[in-house]
Design an enzyme around this catalytic site. Structure first.
Site, mmCIF file in Angstrom:
data_model
loop_
_atom_site.group_PDB
_atom_site.id
_atom_site.type_symbol
_atom_site.label_atom_id
_atom_site.label_comp_id
_atom_site.label_asym_id
_atom_site.label_seq_id
_atom_site.Cartn_x
_atom_site.Cartn_y
_atom_site.Cartn_z
ATOM 1 N N ASP A 126 -10.675 3.302 4.547
ATOM 2 C CA ASP A 126 -10.983 1.882 4.352
ATOM 3 C C ASP A 126 -12.489 1.679 4.167
ATOM 4 O O ASP A 126 -12.919 0.646 3.656
ATOM 5 C CB ASP A 126 -10.531 1.065 5.574
ATOM 6 C CG ASP A 126 -9.193 0.382 5.331
ATOM 7 O OD1 ASP A 126 -8.863 0.138 4.150
ATOM 8 O OD2 ASP A 126 -8.497 0.095 6.316
ATOM 9 N N GLN A 177 -4.197 -1.559 9.796
ATOM 10 C CA GLN A 177 -4.129 -2.882 9.165
ATOM 11 C C GLN A 177 -4.709 -3.938 10.104
ATOM 12 O O GLN A 177 -4.271 -4.067 11.247
ATOM 13 C CB GLN A 177 -2.675 -3.211 8.795
ATOM 14 C CG GLN A 177 -2.524 -4.498 8.009
ATOM 15 C CD GLN A 177 -3.204 -4.429 6.632
ATOM 16 O OE1 GLN A 177 -3.059 -3.469 5.884
ATOM 17 N NE2 GLN A 177 -3.971 -5.463 6.295
ATOM 18 N N LYS A 192 0.840 -1.208 0.000
ATOM 19 C CA LYS A 192 0.000 0.000 0.000
ATOM 20 C C LYS A 192 0.872 1.253 0.000
ATOM 21 O O LYS A 192 0.581 2.230 -0.692
ATOM 22 C CB LYS A 192 -0.935 -0.020 1.217
ATOM 23 C CG LYS A 192 -2.054 -1.060 1.075
ATOM 24 C CD LYS A 192 -2.811 -1.311 2.374
ATOM 25 C CE LYS A 192 -3.806 -2.455 2.197
ATOM 26 N NZ LYS A 192 -4.467 -2.835 3.453
#
Ligand code: NDP
Length: 284
Positions: free
Chosen positions: A121, A98, A54
């Site tokens: 997200d 994460q 990412k």
């Protein structure tokens, strides 16, 4: 029939070039560089790879990325303190925590702590609630990537019957909500581990999305000839290779279009994270 490949790697490159151009313009016109903070707790090797990928993608399109690596014994309150700091940091437009987090940390508490305007997200109840209310803001990255794969490959979605296998909060559920939005207009069936007659349902679909996490689950006899197949699964086999949730070699003989694994949905997920971070910065 051999299915057309829905090439997520290629589409991701195209979309990342579009995002890079917008990032450059934002910097030129408003002196603003989008920033993504990535929070990684513990030393899960898969998570380390995801975060590294990412951050690389951020670099490629000109988005600043800030890595916060915390030890596995970080307490929930220490993590909440970091999130609170990132929530008010003006150089950070998106916050990525994460998952999974170590078991002593409540994931829902952490997801809820991310400021809604930085929830790139799209996992928070706020983002999911807006989507359910028909006022989408940040779309969860994997489902949004799937929609882009379909639309940009000219797969008709409006009026199509889409069967989604899986109802998780990060894939199946938000995908169903996205597909049923006004303007997208699919007819959606969501299946899960308690669904009966699954093969009858998948055989009735114009589009099947397999997002259950079981290698090669969707067989050719579960698919209507000419259907479009999206494989979200990423399953590591004992020999170390990666397999999707679809029996790719068999299903591609009967489907009209199919995503490969790897190189299908995966690259699109990262791309939509970049897209959301850009949108978050532009909203400043
Ligand atoms: P979860 O384990 O959270 O959810 C799996 C879902 O599938 C559940 O709703 C479960 O039902 C359902 N399910 C499990 N077994 C069956 C079955 N035999 N028949 C019907 N439904 C079943 O998984 P995720 O949604 O997080 O991920 C799914 C897959 O997608 C995984 O392989 C994951 O690695 C991959 N993934 C890939 C991404 C990408 O970018 N390519 C991003 C995210 C995930 P129930 O609710 O009843 O338990």
């Amino acid at each position: 029939m051999t299915a057309v490949l829905l090439d997520g790697k290629q589409l991701a490159q195209t979309m990342q070039a579009e995002i890079a151009a917008e990032v450059a313009q934002l910097l030129r016109v408003r002196g603003l560089r989008p920033g993504l903070a990535a929070v990684l707790v513990g030393d899960n090797p898969a998570s380390q790879i995801y975060v590294r990928n990412k951050r690389r993608a951020c670099d490629k399109v000109g988005i600043a990325s800030f890595l916060h690596e915390l030890p596995a014994n970080t307490s929930e309150s220490e993590l909440l303190t970091l999130i609170a700091r990132l929530n008010v940091d003006s150089t950070v437009h998106g916050i990525l925590v994460q998952l999974p987090l170590p078991p002593h940390i409540n994931e829902a508490t952490i997801v809820d702590a991310v400021a809604p305007r930085k929830d790139v997200d799209g996992f928070s109840p706020h983002s999911l609630g807006l989507l359910a209310a028909g006022r989408p803001h940040f779309l969860a990255c994997t489902p949004h990537g799937i929609l882009q794969l379909l639309v940009r490959n000219n797969i008709p979605v409006a009026g199509a019957h889409v069967v989604v296998i899986g109802r998780s909060n990060i894939v199946g559920k938000p995908l169903a909500l996205i597909l049923m939005q006004k303007g997208v207009d699919a007819t959606v069936t969501v299946c899960h581990s308690r669904s009966k007659n699954l093969a009858d349902l998948t055989r009735s679909a114009d589009i099947v999305v397999a997002a259950l996490g079981q290698a090669r689950f969707l067989r050719a006899d579960m698919v209507r000839p000419g259907a479009v197949i999206v494989d979200v699964g990423m399953n590591r086999l004992p020999d170390g290779t990666l397999s999707g949730d679809v029996d790719f070699e068999a299903v591609r003989q009967t489907a009209s279009a199919i995503t490969p694994v790897p190189g299908g949905v995966g690259p699109m997920t990262i791309t939509m994270l970049l897209y959301n971070t850009l949108q978050a910065a532009k909203a400043n």
